[in-house]
Write a protein that holds these residues in place. Sequence first.
Motif, short mmCIF file in Angstrom:
data_model
loop_
_atom_site.label_atom_id
_atom_site.label_comp_id
_atom_site.label_asym_id
_atom_site.label_seq_id
_atom_site.Cartn_x
_atom_site.Cartn_y
_atom_site.Cartn_z
N ASP A 1 11.30 -7.44 23.08
CA ASP A 1 10.84 -6.37 23.20
C ASP A 1 9.82 -5.11 22.63
N GLY A 2 8.83 -4.76 22.66
CA GLY A 2 8.02 -4.20 21.76
C GLY A 2 8.29 -2.84 21.06
N SER A 3 9.24 -2.26 21.72
CA SER A 3 10.20 -1.47 21.35
C SER A 3 10.03 -1.80 20.13
N LEU A 4 11.28 -2.66 19.45
CA LEU A 4 12.06 -3.29 18.89
C LEU A 4 11.62 -2.70 16.95
N ALA A 5 11.76 -2.18 16.40
CA ALA A 5 11.85 -1.76 15.27
C ALA A 5 10.64 -2.55 13.98
N ILE A 6 11.86 -3.57 14.21
CA ILE A 6 11.64 -4.82 13.25
C ILE A 6 9.94 -6.13 13.97
N SER A 7 10.08 -5.90 15.21
CA SER A 7 8.48 -5.75 15.67
C SER A 7 7.26 -5.26 15.21
N ARG A 8 7.63 -4.01 14.51
CA ARG A 8 6.21 -3.63 14.57
C ARG A 8 6.51 -3.10 12.59
N TYR A 9 7.43 -3.52 12.27
CA TYR A 9 7.89 -2.59 11.13
C TYR A 9 8.56 -3.52 10.11
N HIS A 10 8.04 -4.66 9.08
CA HIS A 10 8.12 -5.44 8.10
C HIS A 10 8.89 -5.40 7.17
N PHE A 11 10.03 -5.62 6.44
CA PHE A 11 11.16 -4.72 5.58
C PHE A 11 10.39 -5.99 4.35
N VAL A 12 10.67 -5.85 3.12
CA VAL A 12 10.00 -6.76 2.19
C VAL A 12 10.89 -6.57 1.42
N ALA A 13 11.71 -7.33 1.21
CA ALA A 13 12.87 -7.04 -0.05
C ALA A 13 12.70 -7.62 -1.26
N GLY A 14 13.83 -7.01 -2.40
CA GLY A 14 12.82 -7.94 -3.70
C GLY A 14 12.28 -6.39 -4.58
N LYS A 15 12.94 -6.10 -5.94
CA LYS A 15 12.68 -5.48 -6.94
C LYS A 15 10.90 -5.95 -7.36
N MET A 16 10.35 -5.53 -7.34
CA MET A 16 8.75 -4.67 -7.68
C MET A 16 8.12 -4.06 -8.73
N SER A 17 7.73 -4.28 -9.95
CA SER A 17 7.09 -4.01 -10.29
C SER A 17 5.98 -2.35 -10.14
N PRO A 18 6.19 -1.88 -10.63
CA PRO A 18 4.79 -0.66 -10.23
C PRO A 18 3.37 -1.16 -9.93
N SER A 19 2.87 -1.87 -11.04
CA SER A 19 1.81 -2.60 -10.86
C SER A 19 1.52 -3.58 -9.98
N GLU A 20 2.74 -4.61 -9.77
CA GLU A 20 2.74 -5.28 -8.26
C GLU A 20 2.76 -4.93 -7.51
N LEU A 21 3.14 -3.07 -7.05
CA LEU A 21 3.60 -2.61 -5.74
C LEU A 21 2.02 -1.99 -5.94
N GLN A 22 0.81 -1.84 -6.73
CA GLN A 22 -0.18 -1.18 -6.36
C GLN A 22 -0.55 -1.78 -5.71
N SER A 23 -0.91 -3.61 -6.24
CA SER A 23 -1.64 -4.80 -6.29
C SER A 23 -1.65 -5.22 -4.55
N LYS A 24 -0.38 -4.99 -4.09
CA LYS A 24 0.21 -5.75 -2.91
C LYS A 24 -0.39 -4.81 -1.99
N VAL A 25 -0.29 -3.80 -2.11
CA VAL A 25 -1.23 -2.48 -1.25
C VAL A 25 -2.54 -2.33 -0.91
N VAL A 26 -3.03 -2.26 -2.52
CA VAL A 26 -4.55 -2.77 -2.46
C VAL A 26 -5.10 -4.05 -1.96
N ASN A 27 -4.39 -5.30 -1.80
CA ASN A 27 -5.26 -5.77 -1.39
C ASN A 27 -4.37 -6.48 0.16
N GLY A 28 -3.58 -5.09 0.27
CA GLY A 28 -3.34 -5.41 1.68
C GLY A 28 -2.03 -6.68 2.37
#
Lengths: 303, 511
Positions: B158-185
Amino acid sequence: MSNAIRLDGVTKRFGAHTAVDRLSLDVSGGTIYGFLGPNGAGKTTTLRMITGILTPDSGSLSVLGGQNPSDVRDRIAYLPEEKGLYKDMRVLDVVSYFGQLKGLSRSEAQRRAKERLTAGGLGNWMTSKCNALSKGMGQKVQVIATLLHDPELVVLDEPFSGLDPVNSELVLDLIKRYKREGRTVIFSTHVVEHAEQICDSVVIIDRGQRKVVGTLSEVKASAERTVLLDYEGDAGDLAALPGVVEADDSGQHAELKLAADADAQKLLAVLIDRVRIRRFDTREASLKQIFLNAVEESRREAA
Amino acid sequence: MKLRNILLIARRDYLAYVARRRFWIGVLAIPIILSMFIFVPALIQKFQSAHSYAVVDQSGWVINAVNKRVAAGDLTVLLNLAAENSAAGNKSSLPAPLASLATAAGKLDSAERKRLADAIAEGGAAPETPAALSIWKKRAGLLDWYQGLTTEKARSIDGSLAISRYHFVAGKMSPSELQSKVVNGKLFAYFVIPAKPLDPDANFIYASKNLTDKGLRKWFNGNLTEVIQARKVSGVGLSAEKAAWLKAPVIFQDKLVTKSGSRQATAAEKTAQWLPVGYVVLLYIAIIGVAQMLMMSTIDEKSNRIAETLLASVDPMDVMAGKTMGIAAVGATMVCAWVFIVLVVIAGFGNMLPIGGYAHTLISSISIWSVVWFVVYFILGFLLYASILGAIGAAVNNIQEAQPFFAPVVMFLYIPMIIMAFVVKDPNAVWARALSYFPPLTPFLMVNRAAAPPPLVDYVATTALLVVTAAIMLFVSGRIFRIGLLNTGAPPKVKELLSWIRTPSPDKAGN
């Protein structure tokens, strides 16, 4: 032969303009009849009245024995000066469609269309669309389509305009064949030579009025003749001779215009007594000359 | 008038359109273009990759609660899906864990399914009804299965399921790690939840390189707000039930008032009230499209110099009658083809449409009378506009000359398109009724008002008026047609047209 067409005092006006003015004429069945006149003389309007496309404002009209041409439409064929075909239709379908509109059954129209297209050398084009045809082929298809129902009366408006020499010859042959088959053909033209070649009778109209009418020989006989005269000696006043209307004398050569009823024999007899004649050449007026004279006279009257 | 000739001309004109490939391409193009408006967004959504997001949760409890909320929402969707398929006898199309509880889900109403989903996801109390209880017992397996779903699998269910549209990435990440992951998509965005999220000046952060696509933020915000509100409520000592009661919005139940009383409106009925808009659009395309064909075909005959040949064989009125009949048949063929296509599409792909299951009910809710009136108004409207455009076609020599006459007609026909949404909302308003009595607008207004339905007197009187007007216009246009067809000079001025109309016999053509 009975009359195929009779017009009696037919008049047609468009607003203030009188296109045809009290026109009367008879067309005998089984003859070829030419409508001569300059552009705008009222030829097309007259033909449109004969085919029932227009109705006269006054006067009476009878075609193939009917007072109303619309009633005998299926026995008439009309080929307008400006004509065309449905470009997206197949050649065979167009021809058969026009035949059906003239009362032929679907199967008969198809049969005749196939037969005549083949005879006309268009057998390979029957399933092509009309827009694939050359201009000449298109004209041929139009003629075949118009005549598919074997009409008793064929009305052609400027049939030779825009035709190549091959198709012109074809139409001439067709007109002659129709006459042999006892049908009546009327056509309009401003190319007088065509009329002179094939017409039994002609009418010359200008400004909607009849100027000259009759069989070809009557028309020619009613016109002034010309005598070309080469002589030696003193001829005296040639213009005063019996039957001479006008003389253009340059001493040894003269051109004499004779009245329509003048006797050229008598004139010759008189001249032989006066001068030595080297040439006495009687010329009938050409239809072209008659046409030009008629139009000129009509213009003079109007002015 | 000669019926045989009329039919011959009608047949030719009909085949001149219908026997051509490009006619059918045109007929197919319209539903294809219209359906693109519906399917393309759905397809784009379908093939859009799920947005991945990470959460820096300084509070230590928020993300857990949000994830439970998301699961509760998705379980509701899944239970509803199971119930729908159970009702449709279509259990076999469900994944095994859902198929096993479909019958039970079908026995619950939508509020019960939602409560059950909340309880399963957030660890509430066991339900009381046997059906709910039977599902409750299978909760561990259901949750395991749900949490193991991949984005693709979820989307196929079902296309209206939230997990079909948004994917939660668990785990602790440092601010710089988050920054680079957003930048590289690798991540679409990340959220920062402050240490004290209940504080009035708590600072929540949404960080992304794309601030245009707000879908993820809105969705997460909705869930987060619920979680924070719930915690605030329990903080002031209110039970969850009381809090829900406090928060519950007022909901109106729509009742449809009919002659036999009032009852709850079905979803299909609510949609059906908008059906007349469809009628208006269909009528507009059919009438204007077909009347325009008549104009073009008449111009074609004039410019190809066929008109005079035709008139030597057939009365001008027969030409007009035959052409009108043939082209009307073209229009009828076109409309039938569209209706056929719509029925096939709904039968075949109805479930892909946003209106989903309503489509079938919607079709069945179309009353036979509204169809009958549609046909009547199509014919009368066509005759009226065909007579106008046919006369224009006969009066001019080519399409350029037709433009100044044609453009006002087209502009005028925008009126029903502009007002149709207002008419649907109040079909029997005085102004809507008044406009229905203006014959050029009658067909559009009357099909537009179909849902009301209008009083019978409106049907009878407007139709009578329209019939009279169409008859007068046909007569007037017949006179223009007859003379115009032979007129090859400059297009007539209004004064000339009037004189053509006054001329009783077919006379005024040039020589």
